[in-house]
Scaffold this active site. Structure first.
Site, mmCIF file in Angstrom:
data_model
loop_
_atom_site.group_PDB
_atom_site.id
_atom_site.type_symbol
_atom_site.label_atom_id
_atom_site.label_comp_id
_atom_site.label_asym_id
_atom_site.label_seq_id
_atom_site.Cartn_x
_atom_site.Cartn_y
_atom_site.Cartn_z
ATOM 1 N N ASP A 110 0.165 5.365 0.584
ATOM 2 C CA ASP A 110 -0.936 6.188 1.099
ATOM 3 C C ASP A 110 -0.704 7.681 1.033
ATOM 4 O O ASP A 110 0.347 8.175 1.450
ATOM 5 C CB ASP A 110 -1.173 5.883 2.588
ATOM 6 C CG ASP A 110 -1.789 4.534 2.839
ATOM 7 O OD1 ASP A 110 -2.359 3.947 1.918
ATOM 8 O OD2 ASP A 110 -1.692 4.068 3.996
ATOM 9 N N GLU B 151 0.846 -1.202 0.000
ATOM 10 C CA GLU B 151 0.000 0.000 0.000
ATOM 11 C C GLU B 151 0.876 1.245 0.000
ATOM 12 O O GLU B 151 1.933 1.268 0.638
ATOM 13 C CB GLU B 151 -0.918 -0.022 1.233
ATOM 14 C CG GLU B 151 -1.967 1.051 1.260
ATOM 15 C CD GLU B 151 -2.972 0.849 2.401
ATOM 16 O OE1 GLU B 151 -3.388 1.867 2.984
ATOM 17 O OE2 GLU B 151 -3.329 -0.304 2.717
ATOM 18 N N GLU C 107 -3.231 10.315 2.928
ATOM 19 C CA GLU C 107 -4.437 10.510 3.730
ATOM 20 C C GLU C 107 -4.439 11.954 4.232
ATOM 21 O O GLU C 107 -3.405 12.464 4.671
ATOM 22 C CB GLU C 107 -4.492 9.540 4.911
ATOM 23 C CG GLU C 107 -4.595 8.088 4.497
ATOM 24 C CD GLU C 107 -4.763 7.148 5.674
ATOM 25 O OE1 GLU C 107 -5.396 6.092 5.497
ATOM 26 O OE2 GLU C 107 -4.265 7.462 6.774
#
Length: 288
Positions: free
Chosen positions: A98, A96, A100
């Site tokens: 990310d 993953e 955010e």
């Protein structure tokens, strides 16, 4: 006719590179009507209320590429909300990458939270403030992912580089194809000031907008285990595309230092309390 066929063959051999249409290239994953495709497929708006958030994913899977998305984040009192743009594979040992965006009370800055997971393990967080209001207009957030490094960019300014340090025993995401995901959801147990500031539901629905989703990437076919950049996972890095060998030049390294010196607010490589048994090996190496 021969020229037309030659051009078509060339396109088929090259990585996908186009502005996505959300009608054709994305699937709403949760939230039902809270996810609204607008402007002929160019814009996708996600909303959050007390019942549910919303999200979408790309129809394609990718193994390496450059991924750009323009976002306009939740305005006003966004405390407790998290808006995301990330790449992820599936399963317990997933990879993953990310972005955010952690909301905050009115007048307080957003926190940009970045992380990298490989083989199911993360704990590689760096967090930043932004040098603009990300809720007043659209800004471009980009992930460059190749076999040597991952670069996070904001309006084409690098804010973070995560290098492939497999040589010193640090896993790196390079063997699992990933989809692009985006979501808006409630995380008021941790998102804003460690969970001390809760979501004000009287302000709902909260809305974040996405547009100009662009990919210049190797599309992965799980059915045939082949990449649009080559016949296998190994071959998928062989096409000559800028992002496939992209690294920072001198000017970009200076801009990265500027961001990290002025706007970084958390670095896992500096959190001795959290990692009292010692930092991960890559922390001893230069990030530039």
């Amino acid at each position: 006719m021969l020229l037309h066929l030659s051009i078509l063959a060339l396109l088929l051999l090259c990585p996908a590179a186009w502005a996505e249409n959300f009608y054709q290239d994305a699937t709403v994953t949760f939230g039902d009507q809270r996810a609204q495709i607008q402007d002929g497929g160019r814009v996708l708006a996600l909303s959050l209320d007390k019942i549910s958030g919303s999200g979408f994913q790309s129809k394609n899977e990718y193994l390496f590429g450059r991924f750009d998305m323009q976002l306009k984040l939740v305005p006003g009192n966004s405390a407790g909300t998290v808006t995301t743009f990330y790449l992820s594979s599936q399963g317990a040992g997933h990879d993953e990458i990310d972005f955010e965006f952690l909301g905050n009370s009115s007048g307080q800055p957003y926190t940009v939270h970045t992380n990298v997971y490989s083989q199911g393990k993360g704990n590689k967080e760096q967090q930043f403030r932004l040098w603009f209001d990300p809720s007043s207009s659209f800004h471009t957030y980009s992930i460059v992912w190749n076999s040597q490094r991952i670069i996070f960019l904001v309006d084409n300014i690098p804010i973070r580089v995560y290098n492939n340090d497999e040589a010193i025993g640090v896993p790196f995401p390079k063997n699992q194809a990933m989809r692009v995901y985006a979501s808006l959801w409630n995380a008021d147990d941790w998102a804003t000031q460690g969970g001390r500031v809760k979501t004000d539901w009287s302000m709902a629905p909260f809305t974040a907008s996405y547009r100009n989703f662009n990919t210049n990437a190797c599309v992965w076919s799980a059915a045939s285990s082949t990449s649009s950049c080559g016949g296998s996972k190994t071959d998928s890095v062989n096409n000559a595309q800028t992002w496939q060998t992209q690294q920072l030049n001198a000017n970009e390294r200076n801009r990265l230092r500027w961001v990290q010196q002025k706007y970084m607010i958390y670095n896992y490589c500096a959190d001795a309390k959290r990692f009292s048994q010692g930092f991960s090996p890559e922390c001893k190496r230069s990030r530039f």
